[in-house]
Write a protein that holds these residues in place. Sequence first.
Motif, PDB file in Angstrom:
ATOM      1  N   LEU A 230       2.377  13.542 -10.416  1.00 36.95           N
ATOM      2  CA  LEU A 230       2.429  14.991 -10.257  1.00 36.95           C
ATOM      3  C   LEU A 230       1.161  15.487  -9.575  1.00 36.95           C
ATOM      4  O   LEU A 230       0.053  15.154  -9.993  1.00 36.95           O
ATOM      5  CB  LEU A 230       2.569  15.663 -11.622  1.00 36.95           C
ATOM      6  N   CYS A 231       1.360  16.275  -8.547  1.00 34.94           N
ATOM      7  CA  CYS A 231       0.246  16.907  -7.840  1.00 34.94           C
ATOM      8  C   CYS A 231       0.149  18.351  -8.320  1.00 34.94           C
ATOM      9  O   CYS A 231       1.177  18.981  -8.643  1.00 34.94           O
ATOM     10  CB  CYS A 231       0.505  16.856  -6.337  1.00 34.94           C
ATOM     11  N   ALA A 232      -1.055  18.889  -8.366  1.00 31.40           N
ATOM     12  CA  ALA A 232      -1.247  20.274  -8.775  1.00 31.40           C
ATOM     13  C   ALA A 232      -2.402  20.891  -7.998  1.00 31.40           C
ATOM     14  O   ALA A 232      -3.239  20.182  -7.448  1.00 31.40           O
ATOM     15  CB  ALA A 232      -1.517  20.362 -10.280  1.00 31.40           C
ATOM     16  N   SER A 233      -2.411  22.222  -7.977  1.00 29.76           N
ATOM     17  CA  SER A 233      -3.519  22.908  -7.311  1.00 29.76           C
ATOM     18  C   SER A 233      -3.889  24.159  -8.088  1.00 29.76           C
ATOM     19  O   SER A 233      -3.086  24.693  -8.869  1.00 29.76           O
ATOM     20  CB  SER A 233      -3.159  23.263  -5.861  1.00 29.76           C
TER      21      SER A 233
ATOM     22  N   GLU B 204      -5.523  21.903   2.540  1.00 27.68           N
ATOM     23  CA  GLU B 204      -4.194  22.037   1.972  1.00 27.68           C
ATOM     24  C   GLU B 204      -3.543  20.711   1.583  1.00 27.68           C
ATOM     25  O   GLU B 204      -2.492  20.711   0.965  1.00 27.68           O
ATOM     26  CB  GLU B 204      -3.275  22.767   2.972  1.00 27.68           C
ATOM     27  N   ARG B 205      -4.165  19.603   1.917  1.00 27.08           N
ATOM     28  CA  ARG B 205      -3.510  18.302   1.734  1.00 27.08           C
ATOM     29  C   ARG B 205      -4.371  17.354   0.904  1.00 27.08           C
ATOM     30  O   ARG B 205      -5.551  17.183   1.171  1.00 27.08           O
ATOM     31  CB  ARG B 205      -3.229  17.680   3.112  1.00 27.08           C
ATOM     32  N   PHE B 206      -3.715  16.724  -0.089  1.00 23.24           N
ATOM     33  CA  PHE B 206      -4.422  15.802  -0.979  1.00 23.24           C
ATOM     34  C   PHE B 206      -3.531  14.577  -1.146  1.00 23.24           C
ATOM     35  O   PHE B 206      -2.395  14.695  -1.615  1.00 23.24           O
ATOM     36  CB  PHE B 206      -4.683  16.486  -2.322  1.00 23.24           C
ATOM     37  N   SER B 207      -4.037  13.430  -0.737  1.00 22.28           N
ATOM     38  CA  SER B 207      -3.235  12.210  -0.748  1.00 22.28           C
ATOM     39  C   SER B 207      -3.720  11.260  -1.833  1.00 22.28           C
ATOM     40  O   SER B 207      -4.924  11.097  -2.040  1.00 22.28           O
ATOM     41  CB  SER B 207      -3.322  11.503   0.608  1.00 22.28           C
ATOM     42  N   LEU B 208      -2.755  10.637  -2.502  1.00 20.48           N
ATOM     43  CA  LEU B 208      -3.053   9.598  -3.490  1.00 20.48           C
ATOM     44  C   LEU B 208      -2.652   8.262  -2.885  1.00 20.48           C
ATOM     45  O   LEU B 208      -1.551   8.132  -2.347  1.00 20.48           O
ATOM     46  CB  LEU B 208      -2.280   9.846  -4.779  1.00 20.48           C
ATOM     47  N   ILE B 209      -3.543   7.280  -2.986  1.00 18.23           N
ATOM     48  CA  ILE B 209      -3.311   5.976  -2.369  1.00 18.23           C
ATOM     49  C   ILE B 209      -3.362   4.889  -3.424  1.00 18.23           C
ATOM     50  O   ILE B 209      -4.317   4.816  -4.210  1.00 18.23           O
ATOM     51  CB  ILE B 209      -4.373   5.701  -1.280  1.00 18.23           C
ATOM     52  N   LEU B 210      -2.316   4.083  -3.434  1.00 20.53           N
ATOM     53  CA  LEU B 210      -2.303   2.884  -4.263  1.00 20.53           C
ATOM     54  C   LEU B 210      -2.566   1.724  -3.295  1.00 20.53           C
ATOM     55  O   LEU B 210      -1.715   1.392  -2.473  1.00 20.53           O
ATOM     56  CB  LEU B 210      -0.959   2.707  -4.970  1.00 20.53           C
ATOM     57  N   GLU B 211      -3.751   1.157  -3.364  1.00 22.62           N
ATOM     58  CA  GLU B 211      -4.152   0.148  -2.370  1.00 22.62           C
ATOM     59  C   GLU B 211      -3.262  -1.091  -2.422  1.00 22.62           C
ATOM     60  O   GLU B 211      -2.914  -1.657  -1.400  1.00 22.62           O
ATOM     61  CB  GLU B 211      -5.610  -0.244  -2.597  1.00 22.62           C
ATOM     62  N   SER B 212      -2.893  -1.501  -3.637  1.00 24.86           N
ATOM     63  CA  SER B 212      -2.034  -2.671  -3.813  1.00 24.86           C
ATOM     64  C   SER B 212      -1.199  -2.417  -5.064  1.00 24.86           C
ATOM     65  O   SER B 212      -1.657  -2.663  -6.174  1.00 24.86           O
ATOM     66  CB  SER B 212      -2.878  -3.942  -3.957  1.00 24.86           C
ATOM     67  N   ALA B 213      -0.010  -1.888  -4.835  1.00 27.00           N
ATOM     68  CA  ALA B 213       0.799  -1.404  -5.956  1.00 27.00           C
ATOM     69  C   ALA B 213       1.100  -2.519  -6.958  1.00 27.00           C
ATOM     70  O   ALA B 213       1.369  -3.668  -6.581  1.00 27.00           O
ATOM     71  CB  ALA B 213       2.096  -0.809  -5.433  1.00 27.00           C
ATOM     72  N   SER B 214       1.073  -2.141  -8.227  1.00 19.46           N
ATOM     73  CA  SER B 214       1.422  -3.088  -9.288  1.00 19.46           C
ATOM     74  C   SER B 214       2.486  -2.458 -10.181  1.00 19.46           C
ATOM     75  O   SER B 214       2.662  -1.227 -10.192  1.00 19.46           O
ATOM     76  CB  SER B 214       0.191  -3.455 -10.111  1.00 19.46           C
TER      77      SER B 214
ATOM     78  N   LYS C 174       0.868  -1.180   0.000  1.00 17.86           N
ATOM     79  CA  LYS C 174       0.000   0.000   0.000  1.00 17.86           C
ATOM     80  C   LYS C 174       0.900   1.224   0.000  1.00 17.86           C
ATOM     81  O   LYS C 174       1.834   1.322   0.809  1.00 17.86           O
ATOM     82  CB  LYS C 174      -0.895  -0.014   1.231  1.00 17.86           C
ATOM     83  N   VAL C 175       0.624   2.149  -0.926  1.00 16.34           N
ATOM     84  CA  VAL C 175       1.512   3.298  -1.120  1.00 16.34           C
ATOM     85  C   VAL C 175       0.720   4.591  -0.926  1.00 16.34           C
ATOM     86  O   VAL C 175      -0.393   4.732  -1.438  1.00 16.34           O
ATOM     87  CB  VAL C 175       2.132   3.287  -2.524  1.00 16.34           C
ATOM     88  N   PHE C 176       1.301   5.499  -0.168  1.00 18.84           N
ATOM     89  CA  PHE C 176       0.697   6.811   0.048  1.00 18.84           C
ATOM     90  C   PHE C 176       1.600   7.884  -0.572  1.00 18.84           C
ATOM     91  O   PHE C 176       2.787   7.963  -0.244  1.00 18.84           O
ATOM     92  CB  PHE C 176       0.545   7.103   1.542  1.00 18.84           C
ATOM     93  N   LEU C 177       1.026   8.711  -1.429  1.00 16.28           N
ATOM     94  CA  LEU C 177       1.740   9.873  -1.956  1.00 16.28           C
ATOM     95  C   LEU C 177       1.039  11.115  -1.405  1.00 16.28           C
ATOM     96  O   LEU C 177      -0.178  11.264  -1.545  1.00 16.28           O
ATOM     97  CB  LEU C 177       1.714   9.896  -3.483  1.00 16.28           C
ATOM     98  N   GLU C 178       1.852  11.966  -0.783  1.00 18.36           N
ATOM     99  CA  GLU C 178       1.268  13.130  -0.110  1.00 18.36           C
ATOM    100  C   GLU C 178       1.585  14.416  -0.864  1.00 18.36           C
ATOM    101  O   GLU C 178       2.676  14.574  -1.429  1.00 18.36           O
ATOM    102  CB  GLU C 178       1.840  13.240   1.315  1.00 18.36           C
ATOM    103  N   CYS C 179       0.638  15.345  -0.812  1.00 20.87           N
ATOM    104  CA  CYS C 179       0.799  16.637  -1.478  1.00 20.87           C
ATOM    105  C   CYS C 179       0.202  17.719  -0.599  1.00 20.87           C
ATOM    106  O   CYS C 179      -0.920  17.566  -0.100  1.00 20.87           O
ATOM    107  CB  CYS C 179       0.100  16.606  -2.833  1.00 20.87           C
ATOM    108  N   VAL C 180       0.964  18.794  -0.444  1.00 17.86           N
ATOM    109  CA  VAL C 180       0.495  19.923   0.368  1.00 17.86           C
ATOM    110  C   VAL C 180       0.690  21.211  -0.425  1.00 17.86           C
ATOM    111  O   VAL C 180       1.736  21.410  -1.025  1.00 17.86           O
ATOM    112  CB  VAL C 180       1.283  20.007   1.696  1.00 17.86           C
ATOM    113  N   GLN C 181      -0.332  22.081  -0.412  1.00 18.29           N
ATOM    114  CA  GLN C 181      -0.206  23.395  -1.053  1.00 18.29           C
ATOM    115  C   GLN C 181      -0.455  24.484  -0.008  1.00 18.29           C
ATOM    116  O   GLN C 181      -1.216  24.292   0.931  1.00 18.29           O
ATOM    117  CB  GLN C 181      -1.155  23.522  -2.257  1.00 18.29           C
TER     118      GLN C 181
END
Lengths: 110, 114
Positions: free
Chosen positions: B90-93, B72-82, B18-25
């Motif tokens: 890339l995160c954007a706002s 300010e925070r938006f997280s992308l989650i890969l439940e089971s990475a492949s 499980k992978v978490f990618l975090e983004c803050v603006q």
Amino acid sequence: GIQVEQSPPDLILQEGANSTLRCNFSDSVNNLQWFHQNPWGQLINLFYIPSGTKQNGRLSATTVATERYSLLYISSSQTTDSGVYFCAALATGTASKLTFGTGTRLQVTL
Amino acid sequence: DVKVTQSSRYLVKRTGEKVFLECVQDMDHENMFWYRQDPGLGLRLIYFSYDVKMKEKGDIPEGYSVSREKKERFSLILESASTNQTSMYLCASSRLDRANEKLFFGSGTQLSVL
């Protein structure tokens, strides 16, 4: 959805040369932006230009909304201009998600 | 200047993790976006959010989920990475105002799934 096409796909210039990059879009737009992605992957917003002309230093952009195209001009190119240029458009009346073209890869050589 | 910060520049994970990618603006933007970029395919939208706890699917949401508990925070989650999720993320706002929706990007996370 809206289609965004960029040309040319690749461009090689000598330092000091001028160039024009084109972006065609298939629908009327209320948002059109140009970005530069440097060789390290960072995307920088160059212009927000749904219509008209803007200039920023050696770069300028023109969007002719009625004819559904936008042009990015680079004058007196420098090696730091190398990278990929993207345009992105949002069709009028749609939700807030831009559609990106596939980019023009520019290489400026000495 | 607007700053969009992604937590990792490079990440290596194993298949099934499980992978978490975090983004803050830091500009109080309403809209936040997650894109992936692959050679020859350009930027493709995975998910976006226009408000806290709100999310909308983009063009390629399969295999991903997102979370927006704070503005300010938006997280992308890969439940089971492949392995086919190996990509640049890339995160954007942007502001919600449609007349001025200039998009600002983070510096990206290069994810490798082995």
